[in-house]
Write an enzyme that holds these catalytic residues in place. Structure first.
Site, PDB file in Angstrom:
ATOM      1  N   LYS A 117       0.812  -1.216   0.000  1.00 44.43           N
ATOM      2  CA  LYS A 117       0.000   0.000   0.000  1.00 44.43           C
ATOM      3  C   LYS A 117       0.847   1.269   0.000  1.00 44.43           C
ATOM      4  CE  LYS A 117      -4.323  -1.589   0.374  1.00 44.43           C
ATOM      5  NZ  LYS A 117      -5.444  -1.196  -0.495  1.00 44.43           N
ATOM      6  N   SER A 127      -2.454 -12.171   3.992  1.00 45.87           N
ATOM      7  CA  SER A 127      -2.771 -12.059   2.567  1.00 45.87           C
ATOM      8  C   SER A 127      -1.633 -12.603   1.713  1.00 45.87           C
ATOM      9  CB  SER A 127      -3.071 -10.606   2.194  1.00 45.87           C
ATOM     10  OG  SER A 127      -2.016  -9.750   2.569  1.00 45.87           O
TER      11      SER A 127
END
Length: 352
Positions: free
Chosen positions: A86, A318
């Site tokens: 991110k 993830s």
């Protein structure tokens, strides 16, 4: 001298502004020295700020946890200064907003986050001197909140709606988003709104995807990634398919929570924080997804442990889901035995 009797000496010449060659550039002066060599661009160049550390992450071959069929190459996004993929989108969003006037100098930035976008924004805001306020579901790991606070962000925890600790649902995320919008309005802050920010997908299409292609020498046959906002999956998929339309792009979804596959959601709670909220992301492009691969919580736990103990990579849930799904794809017989599949290790395990 260090405790192990070695002195670490970086191969650095203060009068040299660039590397004359990649790797070690001088001989050792004595037997108790060893040269510490990292990426050439960072060993021999002064970096202006943490923003310049974002991107150009290594591509790691996961040959210890998966010995075939096929081969897995994983983008090491946990090496970013904020600890996750991110960081790329956070930098792109803040810089674009500053450039077009949506974000005034010194003005506050506000966003809802599961932790990773918040950490990326905290890095960008610290470097560019903006206060940051993030809202986060109370169900996200407390380690994420502590990291955000350490980076100078104000963290507002929002009570969960129907999730549980470590299992954040779409309703929980919506509640945190509403809180972020309210705070932005009250404080006159710039609301990032990552699920609708075009800079997110653009940075992966223009940077992450091309990096993977170049680092693999154009030898990528498949791309596998979990979906939160969808920006990483879609941006990289678009970049790879532009270069080779035959690349298979597979989205990773938790078993029982597979809206991208067109299936009803029967399990809102799962371990993969920051992804799979039980709905299709706003800017989703189904033409870039060739198939959806389900993973269970048990598989995610098992692969997270394997990556740590066999590869030395302590990554998040993830990342483990991505590897589990990539192994399933390569082992399915759907693709040739020499297939090279790329995936992403989204964040560091230190956030959990």
């Amino acid at each position: 001298m260090s405790r192990i009797g070695l002195r670490e000496v970086a191969a650095f010449n203060p009068e040299q502004t660039s590397c004359p060659a990649e790797g070690v550039t001088r001989l050792l002066r004595s037997p108790d020295e060893r040269v510490v060599a990292g990426p050439a661009s960072r060993n021999c160049t002064v970096i202006a700020s943490a923003l310049d550390l974002i991107g150009n992450t290594p591509l790691i071959a996961l040959d210890r946890v998966h010995r075939g069929p096929g081969r897995i190459l994983a983008k090491a996004e946990f090496m970013q200064p904020g600890g996750s993929v991110k960081d790329r989108a956070a930098r792109a969003i803040v810089l674009a907003a500053r450039e077009d006037g949506r974000l005034a100098p010194g003005a506050p930035v506000v966003e809802m986050t599961s932790g990773n976008m918040g950490a990326g924004l905290a890095v960008a805001c610290a470097a560019l001197e903006h206060p940051l306020v993030v809202t986060m579901s109370a169900g996200n790991s407390p380690q994420r909140a502590r990291m955000l606070e350490a980076l100078g962000a104000e963290v507002v925890l929002v009570p969960q709606i129907n999730g549980a600790p470590g299992q954040v649902t779409g309703a929980d995320v919506s509640a945190a988003a509403v809180a972020a919008q309210r705070i932005a309005a009250e404080r006159g802050g710039y609301y990032v709104n990552q699920f609708h920010a075009p800079e997110c997908m653009r940075t992966h299409r223009e940077a992450t995807g091309p990096e993977i292609w170049e680092q693999s020498s154009g030898r990528v046959d498949a791309w596998v990634a979990a979906v939160g906002t969808g920006a990483t999956f879609l941006g990289v998929a678009a970049a790879l398919k532009e270069r080779n339309p035959r690349v298979i792009c597979a989205a990773v979804e938790p078993e029982g929570c597979r809206p991208l596959a067109g299936l009803p959601v029967t399990k809102h709670r799962h371990l993969i924080q920051g992804t799979s909220y039980g709905s299709v992301p706003p800017h989703w492009d189904g033409d870039l997804m060739d198939l959806s691969i389900p993973v269970t919580d048990e598989e995610v736990e098992r692969w997270r442990r394997a990556l740590a103990t066999q590869e030395g990579l302590h990554v998040g849930y993830s990342a483990a889901a991505n590897v589990a799904a990539t192994v399933a794809l390569l082992s399915s017989g759907r693709l040739p035995a020499d297939t090279i599949a790329a995936t992403v290790l989204c964040d560091t395990g230190l956030k959990y």
